[in-house]
Scaffold this motif. Structure first.
Motif, PDB file in Angstrom:
ATOM      1  N   ASP A  38       0.987  -1.295  -0.158  1.00  0.00           N
ATOM      2  CA  ASP A  38      -0.279   0.320   0.525  1.00  0.00           C
ATOM      3  C   ASP A  38       0.954   1.255  -0.252  1.00  0.00           C
ATOM      4  N   ASN A 119      -0.779   7.533   7.309  1.00  0.00           N
ATOM      5  CA  ASN A 119      -1.591   5.656   7.087  1.00  0.00           C
ATOM      6  C   ASN A 119      -0.456   5.356   8.175  1.00  0.00           C
ATOM      7  N   LYS A 121      -0.977   4.660  12.031  1.00  0.00           N
ATOM      8  CA  LYS A 121      -2.439   3.721  12.756  1.00  0.00           C
ATOM      9  C   LYS A 121      -2.493   2.800  11.444  1.00  0.00           C
ATOM     10  N   ARG A 122      -3.347   2.831  10.373  1.00  0.00           N
ATOM     11  CA  ARG A 122      -3.823   2.044   9.572  1.00  0.00           C
ATOM     12  C   ARG A 122      -2.857   0.456   9.098  1.00  0.00           C
ATOM     13  N   TYR A 123      -1.179   0.860   9.276  1.00  0.00           N
ATOM     14  CA  TYR A 123      -0.640   0.273   8.800  1.00  0.00           C
ATOM     15  C   TYR A 123      -0.553  -0.777   9.922  1.00  0.00           C
ATOM     16  N   ARG A 125      -3.298  -1.316  12.055  1.00  0.00           N
ATOM     17  CA  ARG A 125      -4.191  -2.228  11.806  1.00  0.00           C
ATOM     18  C   ARG A 125      -3.487  -3.254  11.331  1.00  0.00           C
ATOM     19  N   MET A 126      -3.363  -3.153   9.970  1.00  0.00           N
ATOM     20  CA  MET A 126      -2.862  -3.767   8.900  1.00  0.00           C
ATOM     21  C   MET A 126      -2.127  -5.398   9.105  1.00  0.00           C
TER      22      MET A 126
END
Length: 136
Positions: A38, A119, A121-123, A125-126
């Motif tokens: 991503d 990103n 935090k999103r990474y 979580r991923m």
């Protein structure tokens, strides 16, 4: 004299923990790979586009060593100055304060750092989601 004893074989637990550790690492690799895929796509879209060299030299890599999983996104374009000196074109463009005349709208300096920070935090979580899924 009467004796009673209880024996417990820790090998079963040790094997289970080793297996679980391996599963966590394998799942972590999957999650980190998803995150760097991503990041690579996002940063390529923000990287300056003139001849396409910078975007074409971008790649990612994930490695697992011991208890650590590392994902890396790299832009490796090298250019030559008018005087013939080679310089790291990717780094120069990344660290510029601003582009005076960007060749493509939406491109900007810090094309790798900005999406990573935005990103993060999103990474995370991923990666956590991939580990949870791998342990089911």
């Amino acid at each position: 004299m009467a004796r009673n004893s209880v024996t417990f074989d820790f090998n079963i637990i040790t094997k289970a923990l080793d297996r679980t550790k391996a599963e966590v690492q394998a799942s972590g690799v999957v999650g980190v790979q998803d995150a760097v895929d991503d990041l690579l796509a996002t940063s390529r879209d923000e990287a300056p586009l003139d001849e396409g060299t910078l975007r074409m030299t971008a790649f990612n890599e994930v490695s697992a060593d011991g208890e650590e999983v590392v994902g890396t996104v790299t832009f490796s374009a090298v250019n030559q100055s008018e005087s013939g000196e080679r310089y790291n074109y990717a780094l120069r463009l990344h660290e510029m304060g601003s582009f005076k005349n960007p060749t493509t709208a939406g491109t900007k300096p810090k094309y790798l750092e900005r999406p990573l920070k935005a990103n993060a935090k999103r990474y995370n979580r991923m990666i956590a989601d991939a580990i949870r899924k791998g342990l089911r």
